[in-house]
Scaffold this active site. Structure first.
Site, short mmCIF file in Angstrom:
data_model
loop_
_atom_site.label_atom_id
_atom_site.label_comp_id
_atom_site.label_asym_id
_atom_site.label_seq_id
_atom_site.Cartn_x
_atom_site.Cartn_y
_atom_site.Cartn_z
N LEU A 151 0.85 -1.20 0.00
CA LEU A 151 0.00 0.00 0.00
C LEU A 151 0.88 1.25 0.00
O LEU A 151 0.93 2.01 0.97
CB LEU A 151 -0.94 -0.01 1.21
N ARG A 230 5.76 -6.68 -10.27
CA ARG A 230 6.87 -7.33 -10.97
C ARG A 230 6.56 -8.82 -11.02
O ARG A 230 6.02 -9.39 -10.06
CB ARG A 230 8.18 -7.15 -10.20
N GLU A 259 9.45 -12.05 -18.61
CA GLU A 259 8.86 -11.30 -19.70
C GLU A 259 9.94 -10.77 -20.65
O GLU A 259 11.05 -10.46 -20.19
CB GLU A 259 8.01 -10.14 -19.16
N HIS A 277 2.93 -5.88 -19.88
CA HIS A 277 3.56 -4.90 -18.98
C HIS A 277 3.28 -3.46 -19.45
O HIS A 277 4.20 -2.73 -19.83
CB HIS A 277 5.07 -5.15 -18.85
O1 A2R Z 1 6.44 -2.82 3.57
P1 A2R Z 1 6.12 -1.36 3.72
O2 A2R Z 1 5.25 -1.08 4.91
O3 A2R Z 1 7.34 -0.49 3.61
O4 A2R Z 1 5.20 -1.01 2.44
C1 A2R Z 1 5.73 -0.97 1.13
C2 A2R Z 1 5.47 -2.27 0.37
N1 A2R Z 1 6.58 -3.23 0.50
C3 A2R Z 1 6.43 -4.50 0.90
N2 A2R Z 1 5.36 -5.20 1.26
C4 A2R Z 1 5.54 -6.48 1.66
N3 A2R Z 1 6.74 -7.08 1.70
C5 A2R Z 1 7.86 -6.41 1.34
N4 A2R Z 1 9.05 -7.02 1.38
C6 A2R Z 1 7.72 -5.04 0.91
N5 A2R Z 1 8.60 -4.10 0.50
C7 A2R Z 1 7.88 -3.00 0.26
O5 A2R Z 1 5.31 -1.88 -1.00
C8 A2R Z 1 4.92 0.04 0.32
O6 A2R Z 1 3.62 0.14 0.80
C9 A2R Z 1 4.87 -0.52 -1.08
C10 A2R Z 1 5.74 0.22 -2.09
O7 A2R Z 1 5.29 1.50 -2.20
P2 A2R Z 1 6.14 2.66 -2.88
O8 A2R Z 1 7.54 2.58 -2.43
O9 A2R Z 1 5.39 3.93 -2.69
O10 A2R Z 1 6.18 2.24 -4.42
P3 A2R Z 1 5.17 2.63 -5.60
O11 A2R Z 1 5.57 3.92 -6.20
O12 A2R Z 1 3.77 2.47 -5.16
O13 A2R Z 1 5.55 1.49 -6.65
C11 A2R Z 1 5.44 0.10 -6.30
C12 A2R Z 1 5.98 -0.81 -7.37
C13 A2R Z 1 7.32 -0.44 -8.00
O14 A2R Z 1 8.41 -0.79 -7.21
C14 A2R Z 1 7.30 -1.23 -9.30
O15 A2R Z 1 7.86 -2.50 -9.13
C15 A2R Z 1 5.83 -1.40 -9.58
O16 A2R Z 1 5.14 -0.81 -8.48
O17 A2R Z 1 5.50 -0.77 -10.77
#
Ligand code: A2R
Length: 311
Positions: A151, A230, A259, A277
């Site tokens: 989220l 991903r 992909e 994608h």
């Molecule tokens: O885990 P948290 O509370 O830091 O929340 C982040 C969550 N996240 C994870 N959730 C579960 N297990 C993990 N190991 C884990 N690592 C991170 O993913 C956070 O809520 C979310 C990422 O949000 P943002 O950094 O704001 O990324 P955004 O801009 O929403 O893009 C997400 C992904 C990109 O990395 C691309 O791979 C894809 O969307 O296009």
């Protein structure tokens, strides 16, 4: 003297034009002999322009002793060796926020397309089967539960949009947030509780294969898995098996482990909707992402703080 940069793969025409104007651009993807190109120009290269797929590995960055900055077209930086970059003090930038709306729209489109069996029904009409009777009824989404894995910026946009459709939102991440949605600290428990599981977390080692056979089984035969994050986030063999044997109901996939190769088995399943994608793939969003790639490099080489550093 223009600074010299390395371009890892083809970019949008307006990005390539702007970079050619401001820099001497070495195109790795066009080099007859990439090794010779890196040996000759590598010591002078101060920047990399890349995208989320090509990234920048330590193998290439290690050949660029003067490297200062990597500007990535895309928000996911799992293909960039961040430890290598950090260890050398190389600035890494990406393109967050400008793509939230369209990636979230892709997730919503896949929720609607799977629940209303849009693709199967399109085939139903084209194949003349409607003349013999109506298709099976689809499912509503109002009142149904959606679990968001990740989220963050995009995940919150998905939650807001699906809230308007009347879905009940839950989420899983490593930490609980101050949001009006139910938090699950366990992904399998969330999958068990929801109708739709949407992956929108970063790729990389910490999320590799976390949507595994157990999570898919918990989601169940009435459940739908949507991945706009991903391909590495799901265990693709387990996903194919779950769809084949009916332990999972449906899937809407914009991303795949290898992909653009997609498992043969998925190509003939009608309980799956496949996309190449294209989460951020609109002219408007891709232009904004390209502008940000240009702007981050411009700021860096002007001695200013970059606009969107990767933390
Ligand atoms: O885990 P948290 O509370 O830091 O929340 C982040 C969550 N996240 C994870 N959730 C579960 N297990 C993990 N190991 C884990 N690592 C991170 O993913 C956070 O809520 C979310 C990422 O949000 P943002 O950094 O704001 O990324 P955004 O801009 O929403 O893009 C997400 C992904 C990109 O990395 C691309 O791979 C894809 O969307 O296009």
């Amino acid at each position: 003297m223009k600074p010299e940069i390395l371009m890892m793969g083809p970019m949008m025409p307006h990005v390539e034009a702007a970079l050619d104007e401001a820099y001497t651009v070495h195109r790795l993807f066009q080099a007859d002999d990439a090794d010779a190109m890196l040996a000759e120009a590598g010591p002078r290269i101060r920047g990399i322009a890349t995208d989320g797929g090509k990234g920048a590995g330590a193998d290439v960055m290690g050949r660029l002793p003067a490297l200062e900055v990597v500007s990535c077209y895309g928000v996911g930086v799992d293909a960039i060796d961040l430890d290598h970059a950090r260890g050398r003090g190389v600035t890494v930038t990406n393109t967050p926020d400008v793509l939230n709306d369209d990636v979230a729209n892709m997730a919503v489109a896949l929720v609607l397309a799977t629940s209303r069996t849009l693709v199967a029904n399109d085939a139903f009409v084209r194949q003349g089967r409607w003349l013999e009777g109506n298709p099976p009824l689809a499912r509503a989404i109002r009142g149904r539960k959606v679990g968001i894995l990740g989220l963050g910026r995009i995940g919150k946009d998905i939650a807001e949009k699906l809230g308007v459709f009347g879905c009940v939102i839950a989420y899983h991440g490593r930490s609980k947030q101050d949001v009006p949605y139910e938090y699950f600290d366990d992904l399998t428990a969330m999958a068990e509780a929801v109708d739709f599981l949407i992956a929108i977390c970063p790729g990389g080692p910490s999320t590799n294969g976390i949507v595994n056979a157990q999570v898919l089984q918990a989601l169940g035969p009435e459940g739908t898995f949507i991945n706009v994050a991903r391909g590495s986030v799901h265990d693709e063999a387990a996903l194919v098996a779950a769809l084949e044997n009916g332990t999972l109901g449906m899937a809407g996939l914009d991303v795949f482990e290898a992909e653009p190769s997609v498992p043969e088995a998925l190509l003939t399943m009608d309980n799956v909707i496949l996309q190449p994608h294209q989460g951020s793939g609109t002219i408007e969003t891709r232009r904004a992402m390209g502008d940000l790639v240009i702007e981050n490099l411009r700021r860096h080489f002007a001695g200013e703080a970059v606009k969107t550093p990767v933390g």
